[in-house]
Design a protein around this motif. Sequence first.
Motif, short mmCIF file in Angstrom:
data_model
loop_
_atom_site.label_atom_id
_atom_site.label_comp_id
_atom_site.label_asym_id
_atom_site.label_seq_id
_atom_site.Cartn_x
_atom_site.Cartn_y
_atom_site.Cartn_z
N THR A 4 1.20 -14.02 8.12
CA THR A 4 -0.17 -13.54 8.35
C THR A 4 -0.17 -12.08 8.75
O THR A 4 -1.00 -11.29 8.29
CB THR A 4 -0.86 -14.40 9.42
N PHE A 5 0.77 -11.70 9.63
CA PHE A 5 0.87 -10.30 10.05
C PHE A 5 1.16 -9.40 8.84
O PHE A 5 0.54 -8.36 8.66
CB PHE A 5 1.96 -10.09 11.09
N ALA A 6 2.13 -9.80 8.04
CA ALA A 6 2.51 -9.01 6.87
C ALA A 6 1.34 -8.92 5.89
O ALA A 6 1.07 -7.84 5.33
CB ALA A 6 3.74 -9.61 6.20
N ASP A 7 0.63 -10.01 5.70
CA ASP A 7 -0.53 -9.99 4.80
C ASP A 7 -1.60 -9.03 5.32
O ASP A 7 -2.22 -8.30 4.54
CB ASP A 7 -1.12 -11.40 4.65
N GLY A 8 -1.80 -9.00 6.62
CA GLY A 8 -2.77 -8.08 7.21
C GLY A 8 -2.39 -6.63 6.99
O GLY A 8 -3.25 -5.78 6.72
N ILE A 9 -1.11 -6.32 7.10
CA ILE A 9 -0.63 -4.96 6.84
C ILE A 9 -0.90 -4.58 5.38
O ILE A 9 -1.37 -3.49 5.09
CB ILE A 9 0.86 -4.82 7.21
N ARG A 10 -0.59 -5.50 4.47
CA ARG A 10 -0.82 -5.24 3.04
C ARG A 10 -2.31 -4.99 2.78
O ARG A 10 -2.69 -4.08 2.05
CB ARG A 10 -0.33 -6.41 2.21
N GLU A 11 -3.15 -5.83 3.37
CA GLU A 11 -4.60 -5.73 3.15
C GLU A 11 -5.17 -4.44 3.74
O GLU A 11 -6.14 -3.90 3.21
CB GLU A 11 -5.30 -6.94 3.76
N ALA A 12 -4.59 -3.96 4.82
CA ALA A 12 -5.09 -2.75 5.47
C ALA A 12 -4.90 -1.53 4.58
O ALA A 12 -5.69 -0.59 4.63
CB ALA A 12 -4.38 -2.54 6.81
N GLY A 13 -3.87 -1.54 3.75
CA GLY A 13 -3.57 -0.39 2.90
C GLY A 13 -2.95 0.74 3.70
O GLY A 13 -2.97 0.75 4.93
N GLY A 14 -2.38 1.69 3.00
CA GLY A 14 -1.79 2.84 3.66
C GLY A 14 -0.39 2.61 4.20
O GLY A 14 0.13 3.44 4.95
N GLY A 16 3.74 0.90 3.30
CA GLY A 16 4.69 0.33 2.35
C GLY A 16 4.79 -1.16 2.56
O GLY A 16 4.10 -1.75 3.40
N ASP A 17 5.67 -1.79 1.80
CA ASP A 17 5.83 -3.25 1.89
C ASP A 17 6.36 -3.63 3.27
O ASP A 17 7.36 -3.05 3.74
CB ASP A 17 6.78 -3.73 0.80
N PRO A 18 5.72 -4.57 3.95
CA PRO A 18 6.19 -4.98 5.27
C PRO A 18 7.59 -5.59 5.21
O PRO A 18 7.95 -6.26 4.25
CB PRO A 18 5.17 -6.03 5.70
N GLU A 19 8.34 -5.34 6.26
CA GLU A 19 9.67 -5.94 6.44
C GLU A 19 9.64 -6.81 7.68
O GLU A 19 8.98 -6.49 8.66
CB GLU A 19 10.73 -4.86 6.64
N VAL A 82 6.23 1.11 6.84
CA VAL A 82 6.15 2.57 6.89
C VAL A 82 4.77 3.00 6.43
O VAL A 82 4.28 2.52 5.39
CB VAL A 82 7.25 3.19 5.98
N ARG A 83 4.17 3.88 7.18
CA ARG A 83 2.86 4.40 6.81
C ARG A 83 3.02 5.35 5.62
O ARG A 83 3.85 6.25 5.64
CB ARG A 83 2.24 5.13 7.99
N THR A 84 2.23 5.13 4.59
CA THR A 84 2.36 5.93 3.36
C THR A 84 1.21 6.88 3.13
O THR A 84 1.27 7.73 2.28
CB THR A 84 2.49 5.02 2.13
N GLY A 85 0.13 6.73 3.87
CA GLY A 85 -1.02 7.60 3.68
C GLY A 85 -1.95 7.53 4.87
O GLY A 85 -1.76 6.74 5.78
N ALA A 86 -2.95 8.35 4.86
CA ALA A 86 -3.92 8.37 5.96
C ALA A 86 -4.80 7.14 5.89
O ALA A 86 -5.19 6.68 4.82
CB ALA A 86 -4.78 9.63 5.88
#
Length: 87
Positions: A4-14, A16-19, A82-86
Amino acid sequence: MFTTFADGIREAGGFGDPERWRFDGERSYTRDEWLDLAPTTGALTQLPPDRLAEVLKGVGAAIDAIGGGFTVPFTTLAVTAVRTGAA
């Protein structure tokens, strides 16, 4: 839960792929170290002083009965990206 945490990071955008990271270890405690820590965690933080003293007395006696210390294994889990954008 960590999916769920990883999915939230993906959905937030900005990002890279969660590890998923995992760290295993252990910590040895003396009787006094544990009795210093115990009142700061869990339900013990809500006990009135007289009840807390009663619990700690029993816990101290139990630790003494097993030789005065013990080792606790633990696992720490984290999800990072890793944050990839603003944002």
